[in-house]
Scaffold this active site. Structure first.
Site, PDB file in Angstrom:
ATOM      1  N   GLU A 150      56.642  10.383  38.391  1.00 50.16           N
ATOM      2  CA  GLU A 150      56.335  11.708  38.933  1.00 50.16           C
ATOM      3  C   GLU A 150      55.420  12.478  37.981  1.00 50.16           C
ATOM      4  O   GLU A 150      55.623  12.485  36.766  1.00 50.16           O
ATOM      5  CB  GLU A 150      57.641  12.474  39.136  1.00 50.16           C
ATOM      6  CG  GLU A 150      57.479  13.892  39.661  1.00 50.16           C
ATOM      7  CD  GLU A 150      58.822  14.602  39.827  1.00 50.16           C
ATOM      8  OE1 GLU A 150      58.848  15.661  40.480  1.00 50.16           O
ATOM      9  OE2 GLU A 150      59.836  14.090  39.308  1.00 50.16           O
TER      10      GLU A 150
ATOM     11  N   LYS B 262      56.122  16.146  47.704  1.00 51.16           N
ATOM     12  CA  LYS B 262      57.567  16.199  47.466  1.00 51.16           C
ATOM     13  C   LYS B 262      58.204  17.234  48.389  1.00 51.16           C
ATOM     14  O   LYS B 262      57.733  18.369  48.491  1.00 51.16           O
ATOM     15  CB  LYS B 262      57.823  16.556  45.999  1.00 51.16           C
ATOM     16  CG  LYS B 262      59.278  16.489  45.558  1.00 51.16           C
ATOM     17  CD  LYS B 262      59.377  16.730  44.051  1.00 51.16           C
ATOM     18  CE  LYS B 262      60.790  16.597  43.528  1.00 51.16           C
ATOM     19  NZ  LYS B 262      60.848  16.778  42.050  1.00 51.16           N
TER      20      LYS B 262
ATOM     21  N   CYS C 144      61.190  11.771  43.253  1.00 53.24           N
ATOM     22  CA  CYS C 144      62.387  12.170  42.516  1.00 53.24           C
ATOM     23  C   CYS C 144      63.485  12.740  43.406  1.00 53.24           C
ATOM     24  O   CYS C 144      64.207  12.008  44.051  1.00 53.24           O
ATOM     25  CB  CYS C 144      62.007  13.161  41.408  1.00 53.24           C
ATOM     26  SG  CYS C 144      63.233  13.209  40.060  1.00 53.24           S
TER      27      CYS C 144
ATOM     28  N   SER D  30      63.309  11.915  36.032  1.00 52.86           N
ATOM     29  CA  SER D  30      64.724  12.288  36.044  1.00 52.86           C
ATOM     30  C   SER D  30      65.233  12.376  34.618  1.00 52.86           C
ATOM     31  O   SER D  30      65.314  11.366  33.922  1.00 52.86           O
ATOM     32  CB  SER D  30      65.530  11.251  36.842  1.00 52.86           C
ATOM     33  OG  SER D  30      66.900  11.569  36.847  1.00 52.86           O
TER      34      SER D  30
ATOM     35  N   GLY E  95      68.000  20.302   5.440  1.00 52.74           N
ATOM     36  CA  GLY E  95      68.972  20.548   4.397  1.00 52.74           C
ATOM     37  C   GLY E  95      70.045  19.477   4.424  1.00 52.74           C
ATOM     38  O   GLY E  95      70.610  19.181   5.479  1.00 52.74           O
ATOM     39  N   LEU E  96      70.317  18.886   3.263  1.00 54.98           N
ATOM     40  CA  LEU E  96      71.298  17.810   3.156  1.00 54.98           C
ATOM     41  C   LEU E  96      72.483  18.356   2.360  1.00 54.98           C
ATOM     42  O   LEU E  96      72.424  18.482   1.140  1.00 54.98           O
ATOM     43  CB  LEU E  96      70.667  16.609   2.454  1.00 54.98           C
ATOM     44  CG  LEU E  96      71.194  15.215   2.782  1.00 54.98           C
ATOM     45  CD1 LEU E  96      71.150  14.934   4.275  1.00 54.98           C
ATOM     46  CD2 LEU E  96      70.393  14.163   2.028  1.00 54.98           C
ATOM     47  N   SER E  97      73.548  18.715   3.079  1.00 60.38           N
ATOM     48  CA  SER E  97      74.651  19.460   2.470  1.00 60.38           C
ATOM     49  C   SER E  97      75.770  18.589   1.947  1.00 60.38           C
ATOM     50  O   SER E  97      76.621  19.065   1.195  1.00 60.38           O
ATOM     51  CB  SER E  97      75.234  20.426   3.506  1.00 60.38           C
ATOM     52  OG  SER E  97      75.886  19.707   4.544  1.00 60.38           O
ATOM     53  N   GLY E  98      75.811  17.332   2.372  1.00 62.69           N
ATOM     54  CA  GLY E  98      76.974  16.513   2.101  1.00 62.69           C
ATOM     55  C   GLY E  98      77.984  16.554   3.223  1.00 62.69           C
ATOM     56  O   GLY E  98      79.033  15.910   3.155  1.00 62.69           O
TER      57      GLY E  98
ATOM     58  N   GLU F 115      79.465  24.492  17.121  1.00 59.57           N
ATOM     59  CA  GLU F 115      79.080  25.659  16.330  1.00 59.57           C
ATOM     60  C   GLU F 115      78.188  26.601  17.128  1.00 59.57           C
ATOM     61  O   GLU F 115      78.374  27.822  17.096  1.00 59.57           O
ATOM     62  CB  GLU F 115      78.351  25.196  15.072  1.00 59.57           C
ATOM     63  CG  GLU F 115      79.195  24.372  14.117  1.00 59.57           C
ATOM     64  CD  GLU F 115      78.375  23.725  13.012  1.00 59.57           C
ATOM     65  OE1 GLU F 115      78.995  23.208  12.065  1.00 59.57           O
ATOM     66  OE2 GLU F 115      77.133  23.725  13.108  1.00 59.57           O
TER      67      GLU F 115
END
Length: 576
Positions: A41, A116, A152, A189, A314-317, A426
């Site tokens: 599409e 369509k 679709c 889709s 950011g690698l925070s652990g 979160e």
């Protein structure tokens, strides 16, 4: 008659590039001896083009490119291309200015145009904003074979399958009344978990009901927050899946329509479950496997189509950043991923060590930028204003915002795309900081609940060696300590997430019932959840809307994501 399916990954707005993709597929189809080539599409302009469609110059350029494409294709090959076509009657008779159309190209010219009919307006879809619905279903012929054309949503009004009718018209039934021998569908889709099985079951039901085989050609690739899984397939008159193309990658296949048998034929007829398993044979698992594949594709295409080559995060652990780093590493290569550790005085030694271990396991570069001195500077600057007030959320969030500023500085300096690492749990309840950990150009796992984050990480550690194109990740890349320790933002001494939130098993079930299943608070309580917890969670979701409105685009993997399809008011009152 041989029919080719080109499962393409078009780029929105790249009319010339998309045209070249179709031309290359047509060359391949010609070599394979195909009579007809199907593309997805809006394959010429990309899906969803959104407000590009209100630019007259864009529509004119697409029309001109369509004519050039027709002349460049092999003359004997019939090719169906998806594009937007002007509604010539809109000015005089009213209606939307465009049709969402499938255009049959052959012998250097436009032969037939099919519009369509069913225009979706739910979830991520907004087609009624731009398009006029087609009035009738129609077909074209190759030899004696009548081929009905749908686009679709035209296939998604099977009242018997769904137990309801969503639109007044039913294009498949109308084509059956016209006596077509075969139905083809050009589709874009979007993916959500479990949808591939629903699609195939629905179309198998439609085939058995109308007795007409169907070929379904779906788009693949990531466009903004939406991921398309491909998984194109063909169903014969008996309802057997006789061909399924790969999931989450471009693909090409040729199958045959036997006029004597009035059916599609193939050598790989098997059950839906068998073919779908084969199409994801390199992903060992169920649920986690396809979600991983979708997220990897979404990151890869977002980075590529937005003109980036490297990413930073950011690698925070913690477990969220570890998962995002693994996805990014698989998507664009570990050499293109930078993980930044920004420990504060509240960061535990094990979190720093865990983050460094993730970087080593993935083979990504890492940098350490301690933020203790910056926190002291903020404390001195705000001392007079904050005098005689207790340490609280403001001071906690300053830490997150310091980190967000550092990451944005790196992004600006080196041209890296910043990936944010917050999960759906979160984002739902606002356990995230505006202008801090929400900073970024792409929220990779913002539609992945926390419980699924854990599930994905366990799956990675048990089967990552089988992931296609990334055999080097054959070890436990997520340190066991990250999975086993209590999750914490580490913004104050001894903090854990459950100081502020219910257990994630409880929270995620409440959120899924409320957000995806649209259950009321009373229904959720009746299902066994504590009344006070449910009412608090529902309130938190409502209050966090202003944060979500300012969040980075997030990859959609559920049928109810906080993105294009989520249109909640910010200023609103509770009716519970």
């Amino acid at each position: 008659m041989k029919i080719a399916i080109a499962q393409l990954n078009p780029m929105i707005g790249d009319i010339f590039g998309n045209s070249n993709l179709i031309r290359e597929a047509a060359k391949k189809a010609e070599v394979e001896g195909a009579n007809l080539l199907l593309t997805p599409e809006l394959s010429l302009i990309g899906y969803p083009p959104r407000d590009l469609l209100i630019d007259p110059s864009f529509i004119a350029a697409a029309g001109a490119q369509l004519q050039q494409l027709a002349q460049a294709l092999p003359p004997e090959l019939a090719v169906i291309v998806g594009t937007a076509v002007p509604n010539a009657n809109a000015v005089q008779l009213g209606g939307k200015p465009l049709f969402n159309s499938a255009v049959l190209l052959q012998d250097g010219a436009v032969k037939t145009v099919f519009h369509k009919r069913l225009l979706p307006t739910y979830d991520v879809f907004d087609e009624d904003r731009y398009f006029e619905p087609g009035e009738n279903s129609n077909y074209f012929s190759i030899g004696e074979v009548k081929i009905g054309v749908t686009i679709c949503e035209d296939l998604w009004n099977n009242e018997e399958f769904w137990g309801k009718r969503s639109y007044a018209g039913d294009p498949v039934s109308d084509l059956a009344k016209l006596g077509v021998d075969l139905v083809v569908n050009l589709s874009a889709s979007p993916y959500c978990a479990g949808k591939r099985g629903v699609r195939s079951a629905m179309l198998q039901h439609s085939v058995i009901r109308c007795g007409i085989p169907i070929i379904y050609a779906n788009q693949v690739g990531g466009n903004d927050d939406i991921i398309f899984d491909g998984s194109s397939f063909a169903v014969n008159r008996k309802g057997d899946l006789i061909q399924v193309l790969a999931s989450f990658e471009t693909d090409f296949a040729v199958l045959e329509y036997d006029a004597a048998k009035q059916d599609l034929v193939g050598s790989n007829q098997q059950s839906a479950a068998g073919i779908e398993a084969a199409s994801l044979s390199f992903y060992p698992g169920e649920g986690d496997a396809e979600i991983w594949a979708a997220l990897v594709l979404g990151v890869r295409d977002y980075v590529r189509k937005c003109g980036f080559s490297k990413v930073v995060l950011g690698l925070s652990g913690g477990i969220d950043s570890a998962l995002v780093a693994a996805i990014a590493s698989c998507a664009i290569g570990p050499e293109n991923v930078l993980g930044v550790l920004m420990p504060s005085p509240y960061s535990s030694d094990h979190s720093v060590n865990d983050a460094l271990e993730v970087a080593r396991n993935l083979g990504i570069a890492s940098e350490m930028l301690p933020i203790g001195d910056l926190m002291k500077t903020y404390d001195r600057t705000l001392a007079d204003l904050f005098v005689n007030t207790p340490f609280g959320i403001a001071e906690e969030n300053i830490q997150s915002r310091i980190r967000g500023n550092l990451l944005m500085a790196i992004s600006n300096k080196f041209g890296h795309l910043l990936l944010s690492t917050g999960n759906k749990s979160e984002m739902a309840v606002g356990y995230c900081t505006l202008y801090g950990d929400m900073n970024g150009g792409l929220a990779v796992i913002s539609d992945v609940p926390k419980t699924r984050v854990y599930s994905l990480c366990r799956w990675l550690n048990s089967g990552i060696e089988k992931v296609k194109n990334q055999p080097e990740l054959g070890k436990k890349i997520i340190p066991v300590n990250i999975i086993s320790k209590a999750p914490s933002a580490e913004l104050k001494p001894g903090q854990v997430d459950q100081d502020s939130l219910p257990d994630y098993d409880v929270l995620d079930d409440i959120l899924q019932r409320s957000i995806e299943h649209h259950e009321s608070a009373q229904q959720i309580i009746a299902a066994g959840h504590d009344e006070a917890v449910v009412k608090r969670v529902v309130k938190l979701v409502r209050q966090a809307e202003f944060k979500r409105r300012q969040a980075a685009p997030g990859l959609k993997i559920s049928d109810r994501a906080f993105g294009t399809g989520w249109r909640m008011p910010i200023a609103k009152s509770s009716f519970y």
